[in-house]
Enzyme design. Structure first.
Site, PDB file in Angstrom:
ATOM      1  N   HIS A 111      -9.263   1.322   4.657  1.00 56.72           N
ATOM      2  CA  HIS A 111      -8.193   1.214   5.479  1.00 56.72           C
ATOM      3  C   HIS A 111      -8.326   2.285   6.495  1.00 56.72           C
ATOM      4  CE1 HIS A 111      -3.984   2.639   6.208  1.00 56.72           C
ATOM      5  NE2 HIS A 111      -3.679   1.557   5.719  1.00 56.72           N
TER       6      HIS A 111
ATOM      7  N   GLY B 247       2.497   1.871  10.716  1.00 57.21           N
ATOM      8  CA  GLY B 247       3.329   2.778  10.525  1.00 57.21           C
ATOM      9  C   GLY B 247       4.284   3.229  11.731  1.00 57.21           C
TER      10      GLY B 247
ATOM     11  N   ASN C 249       1.053  -1.087   0.146  1.00 50.04           N
ATOM     12  CA  ASN C 249       0.062   0.060  -0.009  1.00 50.04           C
ATOM     13  C   ASN C 249       0.830   1.479  -0.065  1.00 50.04           C
ATOM     14  OD1 ASN C 249      -1.837   2.058   0.476  1.00 50.04           O
ATOM     15  ND2 ASN C 249      -2.272   1.408   2.547  1.00 50.04           N
ATOM     16  N   TRP C 250       0.892   1.770  -0.994  1.00 50.03           N
ATOM     17  CA  TRP C 250       1.715   3.019  -1.231  1.00 50.03           C
ATOM     18  C   TRP C 250       1.261   4.316  -0.571  1.00 50.03           C
ATOM     19  CZ3 TRP C 250       3.708   2.451  -7.012  1.00 50.03           C
ATOM     20  CH2 TRP C 250       4.818   1.461  -7.147  1.00 50.03           C
ATOM     21  N   LYS C 251       0.135   4.357  -0.063  1.00 51.57           N
ATOM     22  CA  LYS C 251      -0.690   5.726   0.321  1.00 51.57           C
ATOM     23  C   LYS C 251      -0.259   6.845  -0.547  1.00 51.57           C
ATOM     24  CE  LYS C 251       0.197   3.376   4.778  1.00 51.57           C
ATOM     25  NZ  LYS C 251       0.166   3.533   6.384  1.00 51.57           N
TER      26      LYS C 251
ATOM     27  N   GLU D 273      -5.648  -5.197  10.320  1.00 50.39           N
ATOM     28  CA  GLU D 273      -4.455  -4.322  10.515  1.00 50.39           C
ATOM     29  C   GLU D 273      -4.821  -3.519  11.851  1.00 50.39           C
ATOM     30  OE1 GLU D 273      -2.517  -2.934   6.765  1.00 50.39           O
ATOM     31  OE2 GLU D 273      -4.324  -1.999   6.713  1.00 50.39           O
TER      32      GLU D 273
ATOM     33  N   SER E 232       3.268  -2.545  10.405  1.00 50.88           N
ATOM     34  CA  SER E 232       4.787  -2.773  10.317  1.00 50.88           C
ATOM     35  C   SER E 232       5.340  -4.139  10.034  1.00 50.88           C
ATOM     36  CB  SER E 232       4.969  -2.315  12.008  1.00 50.88           C
ATOM     37  OG  SER E 232       4.554  -1.103  12.283  1.00 50.88           O
TER      38      SER E 232
ATOM     39  N   GLY F 272       2.950  -1.283   3.984  1.00 50.90           N
ATOM     40  CA  GLY F 272       3.080   0.192   3.621  1.00 50.90           C
ATOM     41  C   GLY F 272       4.466   0.377   3.629  1.00 50.90           C
ATOM     42  N   GLY F 273       5.029   0.793   4.382  1.00 55.07           N
ATOM     43  CA  GLY F 273       6.491   1.563   4.559  1.00 55.07           C
ATOM     44  C   GLY F 273       7.367   0.545   3.688  1.00 55.07           C
TER      45      GLY F 273
ATOM     46  N   GLU G 266      -6.711   4.721   7.596  1.00 54.54           N
ATOM     47  CA  GLU G 266      -6.352   6.163   7.458  1.00 54.54           C
ATOM     48  C   GLU G 266      -7.555   6.673   6.867  1.00 54.54           C
ATOM     49  OE1 GLU G 266      -2.800   5.618   5.459  1.00 54.54           O
ATOM     50  OE2 GLU G 266      -1.898   4.945   7.312  1.00 54.54           O
TER      51      GLU G 266
HETATM   52  C1  PEP Z   1      -0.705  -0.258   5.703  1.00 56.03           C
HETATM   53  O1  PEP Z   1      -0.723   0.976   5.397  1.00 56.03           O
HETATM   54  O2  PEP Z   1      -1.671  -0.912   5.390  1.00 56.03           O
HETATM   55  C2  PEP Z   1       0.445  -0.528   6.534  1.00 56.03           C
HETATM   56  C3  PEP Z   1       0.153  -1.821   7.045  1.00 56.03           C
HETATM   57  O3  PEP Z   1       1.269   0.180   6.772  1.00 56.03           O
HETATM   58  P1  PEP Z   1       2.787  -0.184   7.537  1.00 56.03           P
HETATM   59  O4  PEP Z   1       3.176  -1.447   6.889  1.00 56.03           O
HETATM   60  O5  PEP Z   1       3.779   1.190   7.366  1.00 56.03           O
HETATM   61  O6  PEP Z   1       2.542  -0.390   8.922  1.00 56.03           O
END
Ligand code: PEP
Length: 251
Positions: A96, A174, A9-11, A168, A213, A234-235, A98
């Site tokens: 999601h 994050g 997920n590049w957000k 999640e 994470s 994500g990251g 966010e």
């Molecule tokens: C996400 O954005 O869905 C996520 C899990 O981010 P991260 O891996 O950075 O915690």
């Protein structure tokens, strides 16, 4: 047997030029994933969906990060299913955390969006998970249960076959604070038990991802859990080396 699934997920990251560079660099990886029966993909911003679709290996899953439930109309800032279909995009992240936090994405809204996606033979990746306050209050299962029951209300077993669920925990997104594999398996197993109650044996076909994470160093432990079929990352999905590490560590 459920195929493993790795989804980045590049957000709100990467210009189209950066997305193109990543897409070209990912071609061999996508083939490696498929040789090992793993589905792999990314969710870029709207503006980079077509770029990634054009430049990545055709087997790369390209997912949108959101969609509106109406086909067209006076909804400034939104995009619709026909607009995604025009570019061959048939996967979409829904709910999601966010979006739930900043854009008032309720379970009902998620439901309406998924209804449109499923009616169009598309694949929703339905994100669920509790906040830190809810986790600390011991409300994880209660929260996840309502998200699943309200989000998937009235769908048929035939429809939800295509669905992917991502657990999640919001406190781990994050933050570098992972849910332990015990917590992740416990909640993902619980999610599957609700899916079984609602949809019967189809629940065994629905892929459940863990997200929060996830990194190359810890992904294997999550995917060793019986009810975790992949990761939503994500990251660690933003740089090709780390994305590659996520895959090679689960081969
Ligand atoms: C996400 O954005 O869905 C996520 C899990 O981010 P991260 O891996 O950075 O915690």
């Amino acid at each position: 047997m459920r195929r493993k699934l790795l989804l980045g997920n590049w957000k709100m990251n990467k210009t189209s030029a950066e997305a193109k560079e990543f897409a070209l660099a990912s071609r061999d990886l996508v083939n490696l994933a498929h040789q090992n029966n793993i589905d792999i993909g990314v969710a870029p911003t709207y503006l980079s969906l077509a770029t990634v679709k054009e430049n990545a290996d055709p087997k790369m899953i390209v997912a949108a990060q959101n969609v509106h439930f109406m086909d067209h109309g006076a909804y400034t800032g939104e995009i619709s299913v026909p607009m995604l279909q025009e570019f061959g995009i048939d996967w979409v992240l829904i709910g999601h955390s966010e979006r739930r936090a900043y854009d008032n994405e309720t379970n009902q809204k998620c439901h309406d969006k998924m209804a449109v996606l499923l009616a169009n033979n598309m694949v929703p990746v339905y994100c669920v998970g509790e906040t830190l306050a809810q986790f600390e209050a011991g409300q994880t299962k209660e929260v996840v249960s309502s998200q699943i029951r309200e989000g998937l209300a009235d769908f048929t077993p035939e429809q939800v076959k295509r669905l992917v669920v991502a657990y999640e925990p919001v406190w781990s997104i994050g933050t570098g604070k992972n849910a332990s594999t015990e917590i992740a398996q416990d909640v993902c197993g619980y999610i599957r038990s609700i899916l079984r109650e609602l949809f019967g044996e189809v629940a065994e076909e629905i892929r459940i991802l863990y997200g929060g994470s996830v990194k190359p160093e810890n992904i294997k432990a999550y995917l060793s859990c019986p009810d975790i079929d992949g990761g939503l990352v994500g990251g660690a999905s933003l740089k090709i080396d780390s994305y590659s590490g996520l895959l090679t560590n689960i081969l």
